[in-house]
Write an enzyme that holds these catalytic residues in place. Structure first.
Site, PDB file in Angstrom:
ATOM      1  N   LYS A  61     131.991 -72.480   6.673  1.00 22.30           N
ATOM      2  CA  LYS A  61     131.663 -72.559   5.243  1.00 22.30           C
ATOM      3  C   LYS A  61     132.745 -71.923   4.368  1.00 22.30           C
ATOM      4  CE  LYS A  61     126.645 -72.769   5.896  1.00 22.30           C
ATOM      5  NZ  LYS A  61     125.327 -72.197   5.522  1.00 22.30           N
ATOM      6  N   GLY A 123     128.800 -66.493   5.638  1.00 20.78           N
ATOM      7  CA  GLY A 123     128.654 -67.408   4.514  1.00 20.78           C
ATOM      8  C   GLY A 123     127.211 -67.627   4.102  1.00 20.78           C
TER       9      GLY A 123
END
Length: 244
Positions: A61, A123
């Site tokens: 991410k 993330g």
């Protein structure tokens, strides 16, 4: 596609295939396991129009946020992107985890004023912090951290909502003893073939909870609308998520 490593366990292909069918859209959605080089190639595929879009899961991410050509405020605030799309030769990025978490908390009856004990620092955890920025959020991570910045790993906070943003539970393992027992609610981002140990503990104690599939469907619904401009067929997506 959904991009990640590992990714074979992902329910996203089933969820989005059902959504496309329910909305009458001709398309395919598959899982692609990628390393960092593969992630860069996938973003190039989106930029060139070989892919219309992608979801991104662990551990890419952060890379998705950097590789995209355009990012929105949610990506800028979290440093993480979980959804990419092709627009006029460019790759745009957003983070539907943030809104999905808020949707899930409201639907599950998670106490609205309770503090949050956030497990994890990646993330997904960044999205949790932004989603619950109006609350007190205390973070607990397994790796050593400077004193005073984090709650020691495994320390319960009575009356807090526990949000598990680590992989713990995907293989059936429990969260540290006492965390769920002291909680006012649970959002467990991990999911596997059946309920995680944390969800089972919360259900046994009648603590309001949402699991990783709830969160997955909620963020997927926002991704679907962002890609297509169509309302997400939530009922079909929820059935597909639970069918496996």
């Amino acid at each position: 596609v959904v991009l990640g490593d590992p990714v074979d366990h992902s329910r996203s292909p089933a969820i989005h295939t059902a959504a496309l069918a329910a909305a009458g859209i001709d398309g395919t959605y598959t899982a692609r396991r990628v390393d960092p080089d593969g992630m860069r190639q996938a973003v190039d595929d989106i930029r060139a129009g070989r892919l219309d879009g992608a979801n991104v899961t662990m551990p890419h991410k952060g890379a998705a946020a950097v590789l995209a050509d355009a990012t929105d405020d949610l990506v800028e605030a979290t440093g993480a992107a979980n959804t990419l799309r092709h627009r006029s030769g460019r790759v745009e990025a957003t983070n539907t985890d943030v809104g999905g978490l808020r949707d899930v908390a409201a639907a599950a009856g998670i106490p609205g004023a309770a503090p949050v004990l956030l497990l994890g620092g990646g993330g997904a955890a960044a999205a949790v912090r932004l989603a619950f920025a109006d609350r007190q959020v205390q973070v607990s991570v397994r790796s050593p951290e400077p004193a005073g910045e984090h709650v020691p790993w495994g320390t319960p906070i009575p009356g807090a909502v526990v949000v598990n943003a680590t992989p713990l539970g995907m293989a059936g393992e429990p969260l540290p003893e006492g965390l769920v027992e002291a909680a006012a609610g649970l959002i467990d981002l991990a999911y596997g073939p059946g309920p995680t140990a944390a969800v089972t503990a919360a259900e046994r104690r009648r603590i309001p909870w949402a699991d990783g599939l709830d969160v997955l469907v909620a963020q997927a619904a926002r991704s679907f609308t962002w890609w297509t401009g169509c309302d997400a067929p939530l009922a079909a997506m929820q059935r597909a998520a639970r069918a496996g």
